[in-house]
Design an enzyme around this catalytic site. Structure first.
Site, PDB file in Angstrom:
ATOM      1  N   GLU A 329       0.838  -1.192   0.000  1.00 15.76           N
ATOM      2  CA  GLU A 329       0.000   0.000   0.000  1.00 15.76           C
ATOM      3  C   GLU A 329       0.875   1.246   0.000  1.00 15.76           C
ATOM      4  O   GLU A 329       1.770   1.377   0.840  1.00 15.76           O
ATOM      5  CB  GLU A 329      -0.906   0.036   1.237  1.00 15.76           C
ATOM      6  CG  GLU A 329      -1.997  -1.016   1.255  1.00 15.76           C
ATOM      7  CD  GLU A 329      -2.951  -0.834   2.416  1.00 15.76           C
ATOM      8  OE1 GLU A 329      -4.121  -1.226   2.273  1.00 15.76           O
ATOM      9  OE2 GLU A 329      -2.541  -0.298   3.479  1.00 15.76           O
ATOM     10  N   CYS A 330       0.633   2.142  -0.925  1.00 13.12           N
ATOM     11  CA  CYS A 330       1.314   3.430  -1.008  1.00 13.12           C
ATOM     12  C   CYS A 330       2.839   3.263  -0.956  1.00 13.12           C
ATOM     13  O   CYS A 330       3.434   2.802  -1.908  1.00 13.12           O
ATOM     14  CB  CYS A 330       0.808   4.380   0.076  1.00 13.12           C
ATOM     15  SG  CYS A 330       1.107   6.128  -0.284  1.00 13.12           S
TER      16      CYS A 330
END
Length: 439
Positions: A329-330
């Site tokens: 994520e990210c």
């Protein structure tokens, strides 16, 4: 069906930057020092503040989000207050700030969270540069929505006794109870960087700082009055917290990988998943027996050189991805890519499991809620699943040659280009997952 919860209140403000976080931390610590079991919450999608809350009172803090969470999940998270004596929630941005389009339960404002829980609101008002005029702001907030009860104000950054007296006169005329007045002090500021506050684990002396906030509040705020304001609400009985995407999950956890929503991890734990933490920053490889490797967001751009040199971590990640899923994520997504350019423009080779190349030398803010429809599987979710999340970063995509993972839109339904991507057993998203629709 409803359940009763401990009494609580919402600490909010007219805008960001008023000092509500330091007030929140001081209040949490002071109440805990008085022997109360304090349950902290954060309204909205912030993933930094909850770690500070936990440091202040010793109890895990959870996000409550009316845009991203349906009633069942909202109720399940609120139920984490079981056994507490009092709940204290911190708002985000201004009290009534949300998005334009309704989400699963509302528009995402702190006022909606307070209303759903039956909590009164205490406004922290920065009175710098004004005196009686601050009362007009307070009165406007009190009258803007009759369903949101603004119970009183804390005056912050008061310049002098005369300034306090004039400001109190205005509040008295407006009928707004003043619960405290905090003199201006330059040392009552938490360090920040481009994503907001630094992480709790990075603060050079966090416990001493929070103890100082608590002492400051005791000297200038009526803590007994604040406690007496707290009210017990009733909300719809909750369902289940998020279920784990695998049984044994190798989870990156260190200064570079730290942004995981507390309710997600709590759901995994409660469902019996085994969380196997490891530190890429310390060049630790994920447990080879794990069913899934999960790289959360964080600050990999600050440690890109060290991550690029972490041979054991990268080799272990690549070995796992040959046969089992890996998701990022990210910041975790960026590390799964081919390369990351730091703010000086230096290229750092990453895992190369995806073709993604990102740059912090070309800064651009990406901020807001995200709704996604999966085009391919994401661990724990099948193609076609609709997800809610939040995106916040300054990186720019230079290359993204892989197939998109999802169709992604902002809160109002406008498409965004950060679709995530996948290749083989590897997937990644720029948004941090909060909930699946229908949960």
């Amino acid at each position: 069906m409803t359940e009763s919860f401990p009494p609580g209140l919402m600490i909010s403000a007219p805008a960001s930057g008023t000092g509500k976080t330091t007030v929140m931390l001081g209040l949490l610590r002071a109440l805990a020092e008085d022997g109360l079991k304090v349950q902290p919450f954060k309204s909205g999608p912030d993933y930094i503040d909850p770690a500070f809350h936990r440091a202040a009172c010793g109890r895990a803090s959870y996000n409550l989000d009316r845009w991203a969470m349906g009633p069942d999940l909202f109720g399940a998270i609120a139920s984490q207050a079981e056994g507490a004596d009092i709940c204290v929630a911190e708002g985000s941005m201004g009290l009534f700030d949300g998005v334009a389009s309704r989400g699963l339960s509302g528009f995402g404002s702190s006022a909606e969270t307070a209303q759903a829980m039956g909590w009164p609101v205490v406004l922290v008002i920065d009175v710098s540069g004004q005196a009686q005029s601050a009362a007009a702001t307070a009165l406007g907030f009190a009258r803007y929505d009759p369903d949101c009860h603004v119970a009183g104000v804390i005056l912050n950054r008061v310049a002098s006794p005369r300034h306090e007296r004039l400001t109190r006169l205005g509040m008295e005329r407006a009928g707004m109870p003043v619960l405290g007045a905090l003199p201006r002090r330059g040392d009552l500021v938490l360090p920040e960087r481009h994503l907001g506050l630094i992480q709790a684990v990075e603060h050079p002396d966090l416990d001493a700082a929070i103890a100082g906030y608590a002492e400051f509040l005791r000297a200038h705020v009526d803590l007994r009055a604040l406690r007496d304001l707290a009210r017990a609400g009733a909300i719809p009985a909750g369902g289940l917290l998020p279920t784990p995407p695998a049984q044994r999950i190798a989870l990156a956890q260190d200064a570079a990988f730290s942004f995981t929503y507390p309710h997600v991890l709590e759901g995994w734990h409660r469902a019996g998943a085994e969380i196997l933490p490891f530190s890429p920053f310390a060049d630790q490889a994920p447990d080879p027996s794990a069913d899934l490797v999960w790289l959360p967001g964080g600050y990999p751009e600050l440690h890109a050189g060290k991550i690029a040199a972490a041979g054991q971590f990268l080799d272990g990640l690549r070995a796992h991805a040959r046969s089992k899923p890996v998701h990022g994520e990210c910041g975790g997504y960026m590390v799964l890519g081919a390369a990351l350019m730091d703010k000086q423009g230096l290229r750092h080779e990453m895992a190369g499991l995806l073709g993604l190349v990102t740059s912090y030398a070309q800064r651009k803010l990406h901020l807001g809620y995200r709704q996604a429809r999966l085009l391919s599987p994401l661990p724990g979710h099948a193609p076609g699943a609709r997800l809610r999340g939040h995106e916040f970063h300054y990186s720019t995509i230079l290359e993204q040659p892989d197939a998109p993972l999802a169709e992604v839109c902002d809160a109002d339904g406008a498409p965004v280009p950060e679709t995530g991507s996948h290749r083989g057993h590897v997937s990644g998203t720029f948004f941090h997952l909060i909930a699946a629709e229908g949960v």
